[in-house]
Write a protein that holds these residues in place. Structure first.
Motif, short mmCIF file in Angstrom:
data_model
loop_
_atom_site.label_atom_id
_atom_site.label_comp_id
_atom_site.label_asym_id
_atom_site.label_seq_id
_atom_site.Cartn_x
_atom_site.Cartn_y
_atom_site.Cartn_z
N VAL A 1 1.30 -1.04 0.14
CA VAL A 1 0.46 -0.01 -0.03
C VAL A 1 0.65 1.05 -0.16
O VAL A 1 1.76 1.52 0.93
CB VAL A 1 -0.89 -0.16 0.90
N TYR A 2 0.31 2.35 -0.52
CA TYR A 2 1.36 3.64 -1.27
C TYR A 2 0.52 4.41 -1.62
O TYR A 2 -0.42 4.33 -1.49
CB TYR A 2 2.37 2.88 -1.96
N SER A 3 1.31 6.37 -0.64
CA SER A 3 0.42 7.02 -0.93
C SER A 3 0.20 7.62 -2.79
O SER A 3 1.43 7.33 -3.28
CB SER A 3 1.97 8.11 0.09
N LEU A 4 -0.79 7.82 -2.49
CA LEU A 4 -1.16 9.29 -4.24
C LEU A 4 -0.73 10.53 -3.35
O LEU A 4 -0.86 10.88 -2.91
CB LEU A 4 -2.81 8.56 -4.25
N LEU A 5 0.13 10.28 -4.57
CA LEU A 5 0.64 11.84 -4.21
C LEU A 5 1.09 12.61 -3.66
O LEU A 5 1.04 14.03 -3.65
CB LEU A 5 -0.62 12.99 -5.20
N HIS A 6 1.92 12.42 -2.89
CA HIS A 6 2.21 12.24 -1.17
C HIS A 6 3.82 11.95 -1.21
O HIS A 6 4.46 12.06 -0.55
CB HIS A 6 1.78 12.17 -0.16
N GLU A 7 4.99 12.07 -2.53
CA GLU A 7 5.31 11.81 -2.26
C GLU A 7 6.83 12.55 -2.01
O GLU A 7 7.19 12.64 -0.96
CB GLU A 7 5.76 10.61 -3.65
N ARG A 8 6.61 13.86 -1.99
CA ARG A 8 7.26 14.91 -1.70
C ARG A 8 6.05 15.76 -1.02
O ARG A 8 5.37 16.45 -2.34
CB ARG A 8 7.98 15.59 -2.80
N GLY A 9 6.23 15.95 0.40
CA GLY A 9 5.38 17.01 0.38
C GLY A 9 6.19 18.38 1.04
O GLY A 9 6.68 17.70 1.70
N PRO A 10 5.25 19.17 1.91
CA PRO A 10 6.26 20.58 2.99
C PRO A 10 6.46 19.66 4.02
O PRO A 10 5.77 18.60 4.33
CB PRO A 10 5.47 20.97 2.75
N SER A 11 6.94 20.54 5.10
CA SER A 11 7.05 20.00 6.38
C SER A 11 6.21 20.50 6.53
O SER A 11 4.92 20.76 6.89
CB SER A 11 7.68 20.86 7.00
N ASP A 12 5.77 19.68 7.64
CA ASP A 12 4.57 20.54 8.48
C ASP A 12 4.05 21.54 8.93
O ASP A 12 3.38 21.68 9.07
CB ASP A 12 4.14 19.40 10.17
N ALA A 13 5.40 22.72 9.13
CA ALA A 13 4.55 23.93 9.00
C ALA A 13 4.59 24.56 7.77
O ALA A 13 4.22 25.32 7.96
CB ALA A 13 6.19 23.96 9.94
N LEU B 1 -1.76 15.31 -14.03
CA LEU B 1 -0.92 16.59 -14.26
C LEU B 1 0.24 16.89 -13.51
O LEU B 1 1.38 16.17 -13.48
CB LEU B 1 -1.35 17.54 -15.39
N LEU B 2 -0.89 16.73 -11.93
CA LEU B 2 -0.31 16.50 -10.69
C LEU B 2 0.98 15.55 -11.00
O LEU B 2 2.42 15.33 -10.37
CB LEU B 2 -0.70 16.54 -9.97
N ARG B 3 0.56 14.14 -10.81
CA ARG B 3 1.31 13.35 -10.94
C ARG B 3 2.27 12.85 -12.06
O ARG B 3 3.12 12.86 -11.47
CB ARG B 3 0.47 11.37 -11.09
#
Length: 335
Positions: free
Chosen positions: A235-247, A326-328
């Motif tokens: 099971v793997y994440s959709l479109l969340h491979e790289r996100g910002p830090s929590d802040a 497009l985002l992917r």
């Protein structure tokens, strides 16, 4: 690190799930409730989920029964995410109820040794207790996951479309190469970034192949069964491979190709809509006024990259399959 070893037979039997897996989404969503990591991406869901849990009087059930069995940790029981019911909530819950008492006891014992199990967990060896637990899972799913079924399905279809391009161009290996930085294909091994608290391990597929299950609620590290004898599922994440830090979040994290195509502000708006965002959240993400965010959202909607729906007094913007694709694709270009 999880290292998944493929043979030619495994490559031939590897597939992508056609729909979200409800029991895995239950588990992943509970992990979201236990962490602030990636919370920016689920801001609207957090609000509605908390409200629904309160209105349905499920807060105590969540706190005292569900979360203790689904800890965001190195282990939670495999029987809670049956391998024989991918994509079917009814079958998944039936499989949980049908779990042999001995297996329940063994996996609860592993949970207890790993992170600690609630004292009552052993009662799940009783059929009546598992049936009661199944009712809680159904109620939880209906309250906080079912409202997002359409959005999640659209994003999975976009993910499958993007991976099919890799399949057409390079076969299954080409598809595996496009899964993102958390999943790195180094023939004949798929290297999977795993939770830091989990020990490194190897999984030899042995001709069984692998089922890849994109997940809306998974964030960051992919998840596989702890028991290597179970049918292999990842099971793997959709479109969340790289996100910002929590802040932080916003234009700083969108990819250069997307910025070139749409402009920085509109690219940030598209990224913000990847898991649902209000106009105010788009404005915050893009660093613009609410009126400007509304204009950018309109432009993206006119281009059929996002769709806008109303949740009570709130207007929510989400990706269309074209926007998700497009985002992917933009993320893929930056690898």
């Amino acid at each position: 690190m999880l290292r998944i070893h493929f043979s030619d037979a495994d490559l031939a039997r590897t597939r992508i799930a056609a729909a979200p897996d409800p029991v895995w989404e239950i588990a992943a969503s509970m992990h979201r409730l236990q962490s602030r990591k990636g919370r920016w991406a689920y801001a609207e869901w957090y609000r509605t989920a908390r409200q629904q849990l309160r209105e349905k009087k499920l807060e105590r059930v969540l706190r005292s029964v569900l979360l203790p069995l689904y800890p965001r940790a190195a282990y939670f029981p495999d029987f809670l995410t049956p391998a024989d019911a991918v994509g079917d909530l009814a079958m998944g819950i039936e499989s949980i109820v049908a779990t042999p008492p001995r297996r329940v006891l063994e996996e609860v014992a592993i949970l207890d040794r790993t992170v600690g199990a609630p004292a009552w967990a052993g009662q799940l060896t009783r059929l009546d207790a598992r049936k009661e637990f199944a009712g809680m899972l159904r109620a939880y799913y209906d309250a906080v996951i079912a409202p997002y079924e359409e959005q999640t399905q659209a994003r999975i279809e976009a993910e499958r479309a993007a991976l099919c391009r890799g399949l057409l161009n390079g076969g299954v290996e080409g598809m595996l190469s496009g899964l993102g930085p958390m999943l790195r294909w180094r023939p004949p091994v798929l290297k999977v970034s795993y939770p830091k608290q989990a020990a490194d391990r190897d999984l030899y597929l042995g001709g069984r192949g692998l089922t890849l299950v994109p997940s809306h609620f998974n964030w960051g590290e992919p998840v596989a069964f702890a028991d290597p004898q179970l049918p292999p599922v990842l099971v793997y994440s959709l479109l969340h491979e790289r996100g910002p830090s929590d802040a932080t979040h916003g234009a700083d994290i969108v990819d250069k190709p997307l910025i070139t195509l749409l402009g920085r502000t509109r690219a940030a708006a598209l990224r913000a809509a990847s898991t649902g965002a209000t106009t105010t959240e788009i404005a915050r993400a893009a660093g613009v006024s609410a009126s400007s965010a509304s204009r950018h959202a309109t432009a993206l909607r006119d281009a059929r990259l996002i769709t806008t729906v109303r949740h009570g007094p709130t207007v929510l913007h989400t990706l269309t399959p074209a926007g998700a694709s497009l985002l992917r694709a933009s993320t893929g270009k930056s690898r």
